[in-house]
Design a protein around this motif. Structure first.
Motif, short mmCIF file in Angstrom:
data_model
loop_
_atom_site.label_atom_id
_atom_site.label_comp_id
_atom_site.label_asym_id
_atom_site.label_seq_id
_atom_site.Cartn_x
_atom_site.Cartn_y
_atom_site.Cartn_z
N GLY A 70 -10.49 16.04 57.32
CA GLY A 70 -9.20 16.15 56.66
C GLY A 70 -9.33 16.37 55.16
N ILE A 71 -8.20 16.56 54.52
CA ILE A 71 -8.17 16.87 53.09
C ILE A 71 -8.22 15.62 52.22
N GLY A 72 -8.21 14.46 52.88
CA GLY A 72 -8.34 13.20 52.15
C GLY A 72 -7.02 12.69 51.60
N ASN A 73 -7.13 11.59 50.85
CA ASN A 73 -5.92 10.96 50.32
C ASN A 73 -6.23 10.33 48.97
N GLY A 74 -5.43 10.65 47.97
CA GLY A 74 -5.58 10.04 46.66
C GLY A 74 -6.78 10.52 45.88
N LYS A 75 -7.31 11.69 46.22
CA LYS A 75 -8.52 12.18 45.56
C LYS A 75 -8.29 13.43 44.71
N LEU A 76 -7.25 14.18 45.00
CA LEU A 76 -7.00 15.42 44.27
C LEU A 76 -6.11 15.15 43.06
N THR A 77 -6.40 15.85 41.96
CA THR A 77 -5.57 15.73 40.77
C THR A 77 -4.24 16.45 40.99
N SER A 78 -3.28 16.20 40.11
CA SER A 78 -1.99 16.87 40.24
C SER A 78 -2.16 18.39 40.13
N LYS A 79 -3.10 18.83 39.30
CA LYS A 79 -3.37 20.27 39.18
C LYS A 79 -3.95 20.82 40.47
N GLN A 80 -4.88 20.10 41.08
CA GLN A 80 -5.47 20.55 42.33
C GLN A 80 -4.44 20.57 43.46
N LEU A 81 -3.61 19.54 43.50
CA LEU A 81 -2.56 19.51 44.51
C LEU A 81 -1.66 20.74 44.40
N ARG A 82 -1.35 21.11 43.17
CA ARG A 82 -0.50 22.29 42.94
C ARG A 82 -1.24 23.58 43.29
N ASN A 83 -2.46 23.72 42.77
CA ASN A 83 -3.19 24.97 42.96
C ASN A 83 -3.57 25.21 44.42
N PHE A 84 -3.85 24.14 45.16
CA PHE A 84 -4.22 24.27 46.56
C PHE A 84 -3.00 24.20 47.48
N GLY A 85 -1.82 24.09 46.91
CA GLY A 85 -0.60 24.08 47.71
C GLY A 85 -0.50 22.92 48.67
N VAL A 86 -1.01 21.74 48.27
CA VAL A 86 -1.02 20.59 49.17
C VAL A 86 0.35 19.91 49.17
#
Length: 284
Positions: free
Chosen positions: A68-84
């Motif tokens: 899975g893509i995990g939880n609580g590990k991606l930055t706000s920028k990564q969440l946006r750029n990866f469309g999560v």
């Protein structure tokens, strides 16, 4: 959760998250008028992709394909750029099956890109800890080597927080490894140099998990490969080989990323014989 029985193996799809990536990147040189007929995109030309691990239960053992893509590990920028739009909730999925992450005997990693490997670890204090503490984690030696020593391109997807906490749990292999009777991880290369697929055979029943060399049902065509592939020609040749094997056996093909299908069975000509659709949810 969608479930199917194939021979001795019971497969259940867990909730590993959802993201949206550029359709052009996902289909490489294939023109949008072609791939757009098979897989819809939004106004930003993004397509919906799951990151849903498959729980495989065979002979009393619990195996997990990907994490899975995990939880609580991606930055706000990564969440946006990866469309999560949704992170993993594997704990809750397992709870519905009266299981926990501690009941997973092995995690079978086709490769270690962030969208497959972030679920292997979780934040703990000032660092990270393993999620599946009782599991062996299988991955090809080539992939494990690049994970720890990425090049200028792969450094964008091979992250220390995803491998350092689980290093002592990792079991590597060269060409292929038998996980249990009938179930193998086989190194293919292509999408990444260390990319692998899974093959399960039990009598006349077969399923193949092609991972990211056939990321969705729309990638069935052997020439349709991602711009993300490090070695696209290898992906083409490996897909050609394993589609021929699967067609001949009328095998099931299972998916980690597909937002519309969990599994599809093809006949010897590549026509759909049977399918398991994913239950759809509204994320807007």
């Amino acid at each position: 959760m969608e479930t199917m029985q194939i021979g001795r193996g019971k497969l259940t799809w867990l909730n590993g998250g959802v993201n949206f990536l550029d359709g052009g990147a996902m289909f490489g040189v294939v023109p949008k008028p072609l791939w757009g007929k098979k897989y819809p995109s939004n106004e930003k030309n993004q397509i919906e992709l799951r990151t849903d691990p498959i729980l495989v239960q065979i002979d009393g053992k619990n195996y997990l394909i990907e994490s899975g893509i995990g939880n609580g590990k991606l930055t706000s920028k990564q969440l946006r750029n990866f469309g999560v739009l949704e992170e993993s909730s594997i704990d809750r999925s397992l709870e519905k099956l009266s299981l926990t992450v501690d009941d997973i005997n092995a995690v079978l990693m086709t490769h270690l890109h962030f969208d497959h490997a972030c679920g292997l670890t979780r934040p703990a204090g000032d660092g990270y800890e393993p999620v599946f503490k009782n599991a062996e984690i299988y991955v090809s030696q080539v992939e494990w080597d690049e994970m720890r020593n990425p090049n200028i391109r792969s450094a964008n997807t091979y992250w220390k927080m995803n491998w350092e906490p689980i290093a002592e749990q990792v079991e590597t292999f060269e060409d292929e490894i038998t996980i249990t009777n009938g179930l193998k991880l086989i190194h293919t290369g292509g999408h990444s140099d260390g990319h692998s697929i899974l093959v399960f055979e039990d009598g006349d029943e077969t399923w193949l998990h092609m991972a990211d060399i056939m990321a969705t049902h729309a990638h069935q065509n052997k020439l349709w490969v991602m711009a993300y592939d490090d070695y696209p020609v290898t992906s083409v040749h490996e897909k050609e080989k394993w589609m021929a094997v699967g067609y001949q056996k009328q095998a099931w093909y299972t998916f980690y990323h597909d937002a519309y299908y969990r599994a599809i069975k093809f006949d010897e000509s590549g026509n759909v014989l049977d399918e398991v659709k994913r239950e759809r949810y509204d994320y807007e």
